[in-house]
Write a protein that holds these residues in place. Sequence first.
Motif, PDB file in Angstrom:
ATOM      1  N   ARG A  61       6.621   6.899  23.527  1.00  0.00           N
ATOM      2  CA  ARG A  61       6.928   7.925  23.155  1.00  0.00           C
ATOM      3  C   ARG A  61       6.666   8.881  23.974  1.00  0.00           C
ATOM      4  N   GLY A  62       5.816   8.073  24.918  1.00  0.00           N
ATOM      5  CA  GLY A  62       5.478   9.080  25.839  1.00  0.00           C
ATOM      6  C   GLY A  62       3.458  10.669  25.476  1.00  0.00           C
ATOM      7  N   LEU A  63       3.716   9.887  24.592  1.00  0.00           N
ATOM      8  CA  LEU A  63       1.904  11.015  23.328  1.00  0.00           C
ATOM      9  C   LEU A  63       1.132  10.680  25.431  1.00  0.00           C
ATOM     10  N   ARG A  64       0.475  11.822  25.258  1.00  0.00           N
ATOM     11  CA  ARG A  64      -0.797  11.926  26.126  1.00  0.00           C
ATOM     12  C   ARG A  64      -1.444  11.282  26.115  1.00  0.00           C
ATOM     13  N   PRO A  65      -2.323  10.836  26.913  1.00  0.00           N
ATOM     14  CA  PRO A  65      -3.474   9.811  27.111  1.00  0.00           C
ATOM     15  C   PRO A  65      -4.376  10.226  26.809  1.00  0.00           C
ATOM     16  N   TRP A  66      -5.035  11.757  26.363  1.00  0.00           N
ATOM     17  CA  TRP A  66      -6.117  12.185  25.095  1.00  0.00           C
ATOM     18  C   TRP A  66      -6.204  12.370  23.926  1.00  0.00           C
ATOM     19  N   LEU A  88      -2.927  10.030  22.930  1.00  0.00           N
ATOM     20  CA  LEU A  88      -3.565   8.421  22.366  1.00  0.00           C
ATOM     21  C   LEU A  88      -5.267   8.015  22.085  1.00  0.00           C
ATOM     22  N   ALA A  89      -5.869   8.548  22.842  1.00  0.00           N
ATOM     23  CA  ALA A  89      -7.679   8.040  22.756  1.00  0.00           C
ATOM     24  C   ALA A  89      -8.199   8.600  21.150  1.00  0.00           C
ATOM     25  N   GLY A  90      -7.417  10.132  20.961  1.00  0.00           N
ATOM     26  CA  GLY A  90      -8.400  10.869  19.653  1.00  0.00           C
ATOM     27  C   GLY A  90      -7.200   9.414  18.091  1.00  0.00           C
ATOM     28  N   LEU A  91      -6.708   9.100  18.671  1.00  0.00           N
ATOM     29  CA  LEU A  91      -5.803   8.364  17.903  1.00  0.00           C
ATOM     30  C   LEU A  91      -6.532   7.000  17.545  1.00  0.00           C
ATOM     31  N   ALA A  92      -6.808   6.759  18.474  1.00  0.00           N
ATOM     32  CA  ALA A  92      -7.107   5.422  18.616  1.00  0.00           C
ATOM     33  C   ALA A  92      -8.623   5.074  17.520  1.00  0.00           C
ATOM     34  N   ILE A  93      -8.943   6.383  17.364  1.00  0.00           N
ATOM     35  CA  ILE A  93     -10.733   6.349  17.483  1.00  0.00           C
ATOM     36  C   ILE A  93      -9.908   6.248  15.911  1.00  0.00           C
ATOM     37  N   ILE A  94      -9.189   7.329  15.070  1.00  0.00           N
ATOM     38  CA  ILE A  94      -8.942   6.918  14.243  1.00  0.00           C
ATOM     39  C   ILE A  94      -7.904   5.852  13.834  1.00  0.00           C
ATOM     40  N   VAL A  95      -7.156   5.343  13.680  1.00  0.00           N
ATOM     41  CA  VAL A  95      -6.975   4.247  13.903  1.00  0.00           C
ATOM     42  C   VAL A  95      -7.044   3.782  13.626  1.00  0.00           C
ATOM     43  N   THR A  96      -8.220   2.722  14.384  1.00  0.00           N
ATOM     44  CA  THR A  96      -9.081   1.812  14.481  1.00  0.00           C
ATOM     45  C   THR A  96     -10.327   1.499  13.406  1.00  0.00           C
ATOM     46  N   TRP A  97     -11.132   2.820  13.006  1.00  0.00           N
ATOM     47  CA  TRP A  97     -11.784   2.682  12.243  1.00  0.00           C
ATOM     48  C   TRP A  97     -10.944   2.891  10.780  1.00  0.00           C
ATOM     49  N   GLY A  98     -10.691   3.519  10.366  1.00  0.00           N
ATOM     50  CA  GLY A  98      -9.893   3.312   9.666  1.00  0.00           C
ATOM     51  C   GLY A  98      -9.025   1.830   9.554  1.00  0.00           C
ATOM     52  N   SER A  99      -8.535   1.057  10.193  1.00  0.00           N
ATOM     53  CA  SER A  99      -8.207  -0.088   9.608  1.00  0.00           C
ATOM     54  C   SER A  99      -9.189  -1.033   9.931  1.00  0.00           C
ATOM     55  N   GLY A 100      -9.795  -1.111  10.704  1.00  0.00           N
ATOM     56  CA  GLY A 100     -11.010  -1.597  10.770  1.00  0.00           C
ATOM     57  C   GLY A 100     -12.471  -1.497   9.151  1.00  0.00           C
ATOM     58  N   VAL A 101     -12.020  -0.148   8.405  1.00  0.00           N
ATOM     59  CA  VAL A 101     -12.893   0.339   6.963  1.00  0.00           C
ATOM     60  C   VAL A 101     -12.153  -0.247   5.701  1.00  0.00           C
ATOM     61  N   LEU A 102     -10.902  -0.606   6.041  1.00  0.00           N
ATOM     62  CA  LEU A 102     -10.080  -1.031   4.713  1.00  0.00           C
ATOM     63  C   LEU A 102     -10.109  -2.645   5.407  1.00  0.00           C
ATOM     64  N   VAL A 154      -9.622   1.892  26.067  1.00  0.00           N
ATOM     65  CA  VAL A 154      -8.891   1.203  26.575  1.00  0.00           C
ATOM     66  C   VAL A 154      -7.360   2.115  25.613  1.00  0.00           C
ATOM     67  N   ALA A 155      -7.461   3.026  25.232  1.00  0.00           N
ATOM     68  CA  ALA A 155      -5.858   3.616  25.031  1.00  0.00           C
ATOM     69  C   ALA A 155      -6.148   4.656  25.925  1.00  0.00           C
ATOM     70  N   LEU A 156      -6.867   4.995  26.987  1.00  0.00           N
ATOM     71  CA  LEU A 156      -6.858   6.236  27.613  1.00  0.00           C
ATOM     72  C   LEU A 156      -6.389   5.755  29.042  1.00  0.00           C
ATOM     73  N   LEU A 157      -6.588   4.286  29.363  1.00  0.00           N
ATOM     74  CA  LEU A 157      -6.883   3.822  30.648  1.00  0.00           C
ATOM     75  C   LEU A 157      -5.397   3.266  30.754  1.00  0.00           C
ATOM     76  N   ALA A 158      -4.475   2.394  29.118  1.00  0.00           N
ATOM     77  CA  ALA A 158      -3.481   2.140  29.021  1.00  0.00           C
ATOM     78  C   ALA A 158      -2.550   3.351  29.099  1.00  0.00           C
ATOM     79  N   ALA A 159      -3.041   4.472  28.531  1.00  0.00           N
ATOM     80  CA  ALA A 159      -2.168   5.563  28.706  1.00  0.00           C
ATOM     81  C   ALA A 159      -1.998   6.366  29.974  1.00  0.00           C
ATOM     82  N   VAL A 160      -2.547   6.041  30.724  1.00  0.00           N
ATOM     83  CA  VAL A 160      -3.120   6.890  32.141  1.00  0.00           C
ATOM     84  C   VAL A 160      -1.960   5.520  32.963  1.00  0.00           C
ATOM     85  N   THR A 161      -2.047   3.904  32.753  1.00  0.00           N
ATOM     86  CA  THR A 161      -1.134   3.394  33.553  1.00  0.00           C
ATOM     87  C   THR A 161       0.086   3.395  33.101  1.00  0.00           C
ATOM     88  N   THR A 162       0.536   3.549  32.057  1.00  0.00           N
ATOM     89  CA  THR A 162       2.003   4.396  31.667  1.00  0.00           C
ATOM     90  C   THR A 162       2.071   5.221  32.478  1.00  0.00           C
TER      91      THR A 162
END
Length: 157
Positions: A70-75, A77-91, A130-138
């Motif tokens: 959907r074309g989210l910006r790299p930064w 996506l990186a911020g969302l990656a922190i929230i999503v991976t932390w939350g899913s890891g806690v769960l 990783v999210a930052l690098l992947a978004a920049v690559t895409t």
Amino acid sequence: MASNSTSAWAVAGFAAALQLALVVAAFGFVSLLADLEPISDPAAGRLVGPIAVGVSTGALLLLLGFGMSRGLRPWSLAGLAIIVTWGSGVLAATVAYAAATGTLLAALLFALGFMTVGFGAMVPVSAALVALLAAVTTRAERGGVERPRWPWERDDE
């Protein structure tokens, strides 16, 4: 060339593999150098850490696949990656610990401690990178940058 959505999911798959490799390497090096166990609570069992890391990696894969399609910006996506991976890891750590011990409050406290100040804190940090690098690559692929070619693939003539 593949469509943008297909390319984004391919990059997301490789990014998830990179995430898993980085987390395993970081856990191993920190454990070796600091002489610490990744899961310090013996009541947790052996599977709490791998389950938390696996679920976090799966959540990162889904986030990157949908976000980059959907074309989210790299930064962002990186911020969302922190929230999503932390939350899913806690769960995931809460559910796995509760399944091993049968106590929900102790499981939640363990999971919060593990993902915030323990070894699990490396998961969201590496996910952001990783999210930052992947978004920049895409975004580079969408801008027309082609993949590097091997010497035998080039037309030098």
